[in-house]
Design a protein around this motif. Structure first.
Motif, PDB file in Angstrom:
ATOM      1  N   GLU A 309      -3.227  -7.299  14.290  1.00 43.56           N
ATOM      2  CA  GLU A 309      -3.015  -8.543  13.544  1.00 43.56           C
ATOM      3  C   GLU A 309      -4.151  -8.794  12.563  1.00 43.56           C
ATOM      4  O   GLU A 309      -3.921  -9.216  11.421  1.00 43.56           O
ATOM      5  N   MET A 310      -5.398  -8.548  12.990  1.00 42.45           N
ATOM      6  CA  MET A 310      -6.533  -8.736  12.096  1.00 42.45           C
ATOM      7  C   MET A 310      -6.507  -7.712  10.959  1.00 42.45           C
ATOM      8  O   MET A 310      -6.897  -8.018   9.828  1.00 42.45           O
ATOM      9  N   ILE A 311      -6.059  -6.489  11.248  1.00 43.55           N
ATOM     10  CA  ILE A 311      -5.931  -5.472  10.202  1.00 43.55           C
ATOM     11  C   ILE A 311      -4.913  -5.915   9.167  1.00 43.55           C
ATOM     12  O   ILE A 311      -5.116  -5.769   7.948  1.00 43.55           O
ATOM     13  N   GLU A 312      -3.813  -6.462   9.637  1.00 46.43           N
ATOM     14  CA  GLU A 312      -2.777  -6.922   8.715  1.00 46.43           C
ATOM     15  C   GLU A 312      -3.291  -8.065   7.836  1.00 46.43           C
ATOM     16  O   GLU A 312      -2.995  -8.118   6.636  1.00 46.43           O
ATOM     17  N   LYS A 313      -4.074  -8.966   8.410  1.00 45.02           N
ATOM     18  CA  LYS A 313      -4.599 -10.093   7.636  1.00 45.02           C
ATOM     19  C   LYS A 313      -5.667  -9.661   6.656  1.00 45.02           C
ATOM     20  O   LYS A 313      -5.774 -10.223   5.560  1.00 45.02           O
ATOM     21  N   SER A 314      -6.497  -8.689   7.059  1.00 42.17           N
ATOM     22  CA  SER A 314      -7.589  -8.269   6.184  1.00 42.17           C
ATOM     23  C   SER A 314      -7.143  -7.253   5.136  1.00 42.17           C
ATOM     24  O   SER A 314      -7.798  -7.103   4.105  1.00 42.17           O
ATOM     25  N   GLY A 315      -6.055  -6.507   5.407  1.00 46.88           N
ATOM     26  CA  GLY A 315      -5.565  -5.531   4.459  1.00 46.88           C
ATOM     27  C   GLY A 315      -6.307  -4.215   4.488  1.00 46.88           C
ATOM     28  O   GLY A 315      -6.167  -3.392   3.589  1.00 46.88           O
ATOM     29  N   ARG A 316      -7.112  -3.978   5.525  1.00 47.17           N
ATOM     30  CA  ARG A 316      -7.843  -2.724   5.649  1.00 47.17           C
ATOM     31  C   ARG A 316      -8.150  -2.487   7.119  1.00 47.17           C
ATOM     32  O   ARG A 316      -8.200  -3.432   7.920  1.00 47.17           O
ATOM     33  N   ASN A 317      -8.350  -1.204   7.478  1.00 51.08           N
ATOM     34  CA  ASN A 317      -8.601  -0.885   8.881  1.00 51.08           C
ATOM     35  C   ASN A 317      -9.871  -0.084   9.112  1.00 51.08           C
ATOM     36  O   ASN A 317     -10.126   0.380  10.223  1.00 51.08           O
ATOM     37  N   ASP A 318     -10.679   0.089   8.064  1.00 48.41           N
ATOM     38  CA  ASP A 318     -11.898   0.880   8.246  1.00 48.41           C
ATOM     39  C   ASP A 318     -12.856   0.206   9.223  1.00 48.41           C
ATOM     40  O   ASP A 318     -13.527   0.869  10.014  1.00 48.41           O
ATOM     41  N   TRP A 319     -12.955  -1.110   9.171  1.00 49.66           N
ATOM     42  CA  TRP A 319     -13.831  -1.825  10.099  1.00 49.66           C
ATOM     43  C   TRP A 319     -13.343  -1.673  11.543  1.00 49.66           C
ATOM     44  O   TRP A 319     -14.141  -1.560  12.472  1.00 49.66           O
ATOM     45  N   ALA A 320     -12.011  -1.682  11.732  1.00 49.18           N
ATOM     46  CA  ALA A 320     -11.446  -1.541  13.078  1.00 49.18           C
ATOM     47  C   ALA A 320     -11.693  -0.148  13.635  1.00 49.18           C
ATOM     48  O   ALA A 320     -11.961   0.027  14.837  1.00 49.18           O
ATOM     49  N   ILE A 321     -11.610   0.874  12.763  1.00 48.34           N
ATOM     50  CA  ILE A 321     -11.898   2.241  13.204  1.00 48.34           C
ATOM     51  C   ILE A 321     -13.371   2.379  13.563  1.00 48.34           C
ATOM     52  O   ILE A 321     -13.736   2.985  14.575  1.00 48.34           O
ATOM     53  N   GLY A 322     -14.231   1.783  12.738  1.00 46.93           N
ATOM     54  CA  GLY A 322     -15.667   1.841  13.006  1.00 46.93           C
ATOM     55  C   GLY A 322     -16.060   1.138  14.291  1.00 46.93           C
ATOM     56  O   GLY A 322     -17.024   1.532  14.956  1.00 46.93           O
ATOM     57  N   MET A 323     -15.293   0.115  14.669  1.00 46.38           N
ATOM     58  CA  MET A 323     -15.578  -0.624  15.905  1.00 46.38           C
ATOM     59  C   MET A 323     -14.897  -0.008  17.116  1.00 46.38           C
ATOM     60  O   MET A 323     -15.107  -0.470  18.242  1.00 46.38           O
ATOM     61  N   GLY A 324     -14.083   1.015  16.906  1.00 46.24           N
ATOM     62  CA  GLY A 324     -13.384   1.650  18.019  1.00 46.24           C
ATOM     63  C   GLY A 324     -12.175   0.887  18.508  1.00 46.24           C
ATOM     64  O   GLY A 324     -11.696   1.134  19.618  1.00 46.24           O
ATOM     65  N   LEU A 325     -11.641  -0.011  17.672  1.00 46.76           N
ATOM     66  CA  LEU A 325     -10.471  -0.786  18.071  1.00 46.76           C
ATOM     67  C   LEU A 325      -9.184   0.006  17.881  1.00 46.76           C
ATOM     68  O   LEU A 325      -8.226  -0.156  18.644  1.00 46.76           O
ATOM     69  N   VAL A 326      -9.157   0.829  16.852  1.00 48.96           N
ATOM     70  CA  VAL A 326      -7.989   1.677  16.589  1.00 48.96           C
ATOM     71  C   VAL A 326      -8.481   3.082  16.276  1.00 48.96           C
ATOM     72  O   VAL A 326      -9.655   3.300  15.972  1.00 48.96           O
ATOM     73  N   VAL A 327      -7.560   4.031  16.324  1.00 49.21           N
ATOM     74  CA  VAL A 327      -7.878   5.429  16.050  1.00 49.21           C
ATOM     75  C   VAL A 327      -7.258   5.818  14.715  1.00 49.21           C
ATOM     76  O   VAL A 327      -6.095   5.483  14.431  1.00 49.21           O
ATOM     77  N   ALA A 328      -8.031   6.502  13.881  1.00 51.46           N
ATOM     78  CA  ALA A 328      -7.528   6.958  12.585  1.00 51.46           C
ATOM     79  C   ALA A 328      -6.446   8.010  12.794  1.00 51.46           C
ATOM     80  O   ALA A 328      -6.640   8.977  13.541  1.00 51.46           O
ATOM     81  N   LYS A 329      -5.305   7.839  12.162  1.00 49.96           N
ATOM     82  CA  LYS A 329      -4.204   8.796  12.310  1.00 49.96           C
ATOM     83  C   LYS A 329      -4.525  10.131  11.652  1.00 49.96           C
ATOM     84  O   LYS A 329      -4.193  11.190  12.163  1.00 49.96           O
ATOM     85  N   ASP A 330      -5.187  10.064  10.504  1.00 58.14           N
ATOM     86  CA  ASP A 330      -5.569  11.289   9.812  1.00 58.14           C
ATOM     87  C   ASP A 330      -6.942  11.054   9.182  1.00 58.14           C
ATOM     88  O   ASP A 330      -7.065  10.260   8.247  1.00 58.14           O
ATOM     89  N   PRO A 331      -7.989  11.707   9.673  1.00 60.24           N
ATOM     90  CA  PRO A 331      -9.318  11.488   9.124  1.00 60.24           C
ATOM     91  C   PRO A 331      -9.437  11.812   7.649  1.00 60.24           C
ATOM     92  O   PRO A 331     -10.347  11.345   6.984  1.00 60.24           O
ATOM     93  N   ARG A 332      -8.518  12.612   7.105  1.00 59.66           N
ATOM     94  CA  ARG A 332      -8.606  12.989   5.695  1.00 59.66           C
ATOM     95  C   ARG A 332      -8.059  11.907   4.766  1.00 59.66           C
ATOM     96  O   ARG A 332      -8.254  11.962   3.561  1.00 59.66           O
ATOM     97  N   VAL A 333      -7.320  10.970   5.341  1.00 60.25           N
ATOM     98  CA  VAL A 333      -6.709   9.911   4.526  1.00 60.25           C
ATOM     99  C   VAL A 333      -7.664   8.722   4.463  1.00 60.25           C
ATOM    100  O   VAL A 333      -8.242   8.342   5.476  1.00 60.25           O
ATOM    101  N   PRO A 334      -7.897   8.121   3.293  1.00 59.00           N
ATOM    102  CA  PRO A 334      -8.745   6.930   3.201  1.00 59.00           C
ATOM    103  C   PRO A 334      -8.279   5.848   4.153  1.00 59.00           C
ATOM    104  O   PRO A 334      -7.066   5.632   4.319  1.00 59.00           O
ATOM    105  N   VAL A 335      -9.247   5.164   4.796  1.00 61.75           N
ATOM    106  CA  VAL A 335      -8.890   4.191   5.815  1.00 61.75           C
ATOM    107  C   VAL A 335      -8.529   2.829   5.226  1.00 61.75           C
ATOM    108  O   VAL A 335      -8.006   1.977   5.910  1.00 61.75           O
ATOM    109  N   THR A 336      -8.836   2.588   3.931  1.00 64.33           N
ATOM    110  CA  THR A 336      -8.512   1.301   3.324  1.00 64.33           C
ATOM    111  C   THR A 336      -7.004   1.214   3.091  1.00 64.33           C
ATOM    112  O   THR A 336      -6.417   2.094   2.497  1.00 64.33           O
ATOM    113  N   VAL A 337      -6.364   0.182   3.584  1.00 65.95           N
ATOM    114  CA  VAL A 337      -4.928   0.001   3.461  1.00 65.95           C
ATOM    115  C   VAL A 337      -4.626  -0.689   2.124  1.00 65.95           C
ATOM    116  O   VAL A 337      -5.172  -1.746   1.853  1.00 65.95           O
TER     117      VAL A 337
END
Length: 337
Positions: A309-337
């Protein structure tokens, strides 16, 4: 032969009660956290604190450990940076408002003392009552009670009791002065005026805090030092203030029985009043900012649901990946949504 009257009191019983009352000043040595909590929620010390005599007053400088060693991981949902909250007082406040399995939203706002549209008197009054009228009134009752006891001590001419109270207040004055010297606002990073920030803070026991406000205000309550390290002179002064409390307790055995009873009552009542004031304080005051809870806590069945929900509100998930909240599906793809 006249009947003998029953003996109601014996010499030994009077002496035992007298010794018990003489030892009542030992309450001052109780390691209670009320004074340290007051220092953390206000962000500093006040001149009125000198007249607030409560158990644990000799432990005020131990407020550095008010967060119990926790420095929670924090993600800036607007920029993607991940860091830790380094301010012990802020962490302690967040620990108090946090609830397991819930997301609590809090906002940082300027202190009324920064409101230039108000007169100087109004700014001071609103800043003084920033914690609310009930909490402030219970706090003020503590110093007033001390002044009443000092007046009563003078009326009964208990000079030893007055000396004990004077030593307590001198110890408090030293600690208050050192705390005020240590709470000078220092490095807070580069200024970013007018920029809004949004932080997600992960506390222990699965407590989640969303902290919003201007970036500069967020930096004020989270970044840099709150209490700088004590200098050598300040360390000596702190030790002297602590020894003053112990010396006052020893000298309290010379006070009258009534004086000892008043000292014990003062310590217990001041502790109760300060504890009530701390409990009624809904905000954190840190330098020129105030942190308050906004809205009701939101419960989540899974932490992942909150993160998404916070990822959807913020429009990006790099902070969530850095905090260990979610796992990056593909490390080669930019994490900014």
């Amino acid at each position: 032969m006249p009947s003998q009257m029953p003996i109601m009191l014996s010499k030994s019983s009077i002496s035992s009660h007298h010794i018990l009352l003489q030892a009542a000043a030992l309450f001052a040595l109780a390691d209670l956290p009320t004074v340290a909590i007051r220092t953390s929620v206000t962000g500093t010390a006040s001149v009125l604190d000198v007249f607030l005599l409560a158990p644990g007053m000799h432990r005020q400088q131990a407020v550095d450990d008010i967060n119990h060693g926790e420095f929670p991981t924090t993600g800036a949902m607007t920029t993607g940076y991940v860091f830790r909250v380094e301010n012990p007082a802020t962490v302690s406040y967040l620990q108090n408002i946090g609830r397991t399995g819930h997301l609590v939203t809090a906002r940082v706002s300027p202190n009324p003392s920064r409101n230039e549209s108000l007169s100087r008197i109004n700014r001071r009054l609103q800043s003084f009552f920033a914690a609310g009228v009930p909490a402030t009134l219970f706090y003020v009752l503590g110093p007033l009670l001390t002044l009443v006891v000092v007046a009563l001590m003078g009326a009964i001419q208990d000079w030893w009791g007055l000396g004990v109270l004077g030593m307590f207040m001198l110890s408090r004055a030293i600690n208050v002065g050192i705390v005020k010297r240590r709470t000078l606002k220092g490095w807070k990073g580069i200024a970013e005026p007018g920029v809004n920030g949004d932080l997600l803070i992960l506390l222990s026991q699965d407590r989640w805090i969303r902290l919003q406000g201007l970036v500069d205000d967020l930096k004020t309550v989270t970044a840099g030092q709150w209490l700088r390290d004590k200098t050598m002179i300040e360390g000596f002064a702190t030790s002297f203030a602590t020894l003053l409390v112990y010396a006052a307790v020893i000298l309290a055995f010379n006070a009258s029985t009534v004086g000892s009873l008043m000292i014990a009552s003062l310590l217990l009542c001041s502790s109760a009043l300060l504890d009530i004031s701390n409990s009624l304080t809904p905000c954190l005051q840190m330098f020129d900012c105030i942190v308050r809870v906004e809205g009701e806590p939101i419960r989540y069945e899974r932490r992942l649901y909150m993160a998404n929900e916070m990822i959807e509100k913020s429009g990006r998930n790099d902070w969530a990946i850095g905090m260990g909240l979610v796992v990056a599906k593909d490390p080669r793809v930019p994490v900014t949504v």
